[in-house]
Design an enzyme around this catalytic site. Structure first.
Site, PDB file in Angstrom:
ATOM      1  N   ASN A   9      54.437 122.208  54.578  1.00  0.00           N
ATOM      2  CA  ASN A   9      53.132 122.547  54.619  1.00  0.00           C
ATOM      3  C   ASN A   9      53.101 122.914  56.091  1.00  0.00           C
ATOM      4  OD1 ASN A   9      50.715 122.501  55.309  1.00  0.00           O
ATOM      5  ND2 ASN A   9      50.016 120.370  55.162  1.00  0.00           N
ATOM      6  N   LYS A  11      50.658 124.494  57.347  1.00  0.00           N
ATOM      7  CA  LYS A  11      49.327 124.332  57.875  1.00  0.00           C
ATOM      8  C   LYS A  11      48.836 125.926  58.574  1.00  0.00           C
ATOM      9  CE  LYS A  11      50.092 119.445  58.557  1.00  0.00           C
ATOM     10  NZ  LYS A  11      49.814 118.159  59.195  1.00  0.00           N
ATOM     11  N   HIS A  92      44.394 117.106  51.377  1.00  0.00           N
ATOM     12  CA  HIS A  92      45.139 116.605  52.525  1.00  0.00           C
ATOM     13  C   HIS A  92      44.173 115.920  53.344  1.00  0.00           C
ATOM     14  CE1 HIS A  92      47.249 116.928  56.241  1.00  0.00           C
ATOM     15  NE2 HIS A  92      48.259 117.350  55.516  1.00  0.00           N
ATOM     16  N   GLU A  94      43.630 116.492  56.332  1.00  0.00           N
ATOM     17  CA  GLU A  94      42.760 117.462  57.299  1.00  0.00           C
ATOM     18  C   GLU A  94      41.600 117.867  56.413  1.00  0.00           C
ATOM     19  OE1 GLU A  94      46.163 119.321  58.519  1.00  0.00           O
ATOM     20  OE2 GLU A  94      46.915 117.459  59.440  1.00  0.00           O
ATOM     21  N   GLU A 164      50.416 110.153  52.437  1.00  0.00           N
ATOM     22  CA  GLU A 164      50.601 110.561  53.918  1.00  0.00           C
ATOM     23  C   GLU A 164      49.752 109.576  54.589  1.00  0.00           C
ATOM     24  OE1 GLU A 164      51.949 114.942  54.356  1.00  0.00           O
ATOM     25  OE2 GLU A 164      49.691 114.878  54.148  1.00  0.00           O
ATOM     26  N   GLY A 170      51.429 114.160  62.434  1.00  0.00           N
ATOM     27  CA  GLY A 170      51.583 114.861  63.495  1.00  0.00           C
ATOM     28  C   GLY A 170      51.460 113.962  64.925  1.00  0.00           C
ATOM     29  N   SER A 209      55.472 112.722  60.067  1.00  0.00           N
ATOM     30  CA  SER A 209      56.120 112.616  61.134  1.00  0.00           C
ATOM     31  C   SER A 209      57.595 112.853  60.407  1.00  0.00           C
ATOM     32  CB  SER A 209      55.992 111.703  62.091  1.00  0.00           C
ATOM     33  OG  SER A 209      54.753 112.013  62.805  1.00  0.00           O
TER      34      SER A 209
END
Ligand code: 13P
Length: 248
Positions: A9, A11, A92, A94, A164, A170, A209
């Protein structure tokens, strides 16, 4: 036996120049290994041209739940198909937290993707406060139930789920293999209660991560079937090593 699938991904990272270098490095190194990259919309044509005929598939990171029309700034499933996408990430964390996507909207995007022949990579996962509050399973169950209510459990035969944990994204804080495995097993058990066959075949990726250094022990867990890789998917050697660890 389930196959394992690693997807990058990217991003909101990359440029034509950076992508060309990354693709030139990963394509020959992953020859024969199934993997995928989910890239920003403007670069779909570039990855299509570069990866067509390779063992690496590609996809997008979001899609509209609408088919077409006056939806300024949105991108449809048909447009993704036009560029040869196989996958699209939906839900996701985010998108959920920064852009207010609800469980119901995510379910509509998931259904739109499948109706167009795209394979949705459905992301689920709890925040740090939810984990500390002991509601990890309840949160993941709620996120899955929204999709099952809308699309049915059988729809998961044509989907990928990515677990996730938000606190691991991150942050450099990977869930331990045991922590991840516990939630993956919960997801599979929950689905098996509805449809054992679908549950057994479902690819459940871990994301948060993942890097070359921790990929092998994560991939060795019985219910971890690959990874959804953020930062490390932008570094050719890291992404190659993760894909190889999963393919072992
Ligand atoms: P990182 O691998 O950068 O933690 O990101 C994980 C992720 O969000 C993949 O979708």
């Amino acid at each position: 036996m389930r196959k394992k699938l690693v997807a990058g991904n990217w991003k909101m990272h990359g440029s034509l120049t950076e992508n060309a270098a990354l693709l030139a490095a990963i394509k020959p190194a992953l020859d024969g290994i199934e993997a995928a990259v989910c890239v920003p919309f403007p670069y779909l044509a570039q990855v299509q041209a570069s990866l067509a005929g390779s063992s690496i598939s590609w996809g997008a990171q979001n899609v509209s739940e609408q088919a077409k029309g006056a939806f300024t700034g949105e991108v449809s499933t048909a447009m993704l198909r036009d560029f040869g996408c196989e996958y699209v990430i939906v839900g996701h964390s985010e998108r959920r937290s920064l852009y207010g996507e609800s469980d119901e909207l995510v379910a509509r995007k998931y259904m739109a993707a499948q109706a167009a022949g795209l394979t949705p990579i459905l992301c689920v996962g709890e925040s740090l406060s939810e984990r500390e509050g002991g509601v990890t399973e309840a949160v993941v169950a709620r996120q899955l139930d929204a999709v099952i209510a809308a699309a049915g459990v059988a729809s998961l035969a044509s989907a990928v789920v990515a677990y996730e944990p938000v606190w691991a994204i991150g942050t450099g804080k990977t869930a331990t293999p045991e922590q991840a495995q516990a939630v993956h097993a919960f997801i599979r058990r929950k689905l098996a209660a509805l449809d054992a066959n679908v549950a057994e075949r479902l690819i459940i990726q871990y994301g948060g991560s993942v890097k070359a250094a921790n990929a092998a022990e994560l991939m060795a867990q019985p219910d971890i079937d690959g990874g959804l890789i953020g930062g490390a998917s932008l570094i050719a050697d890291e992404f190659i090593a993760i894909c190889r660890a999963a393919a072992k």
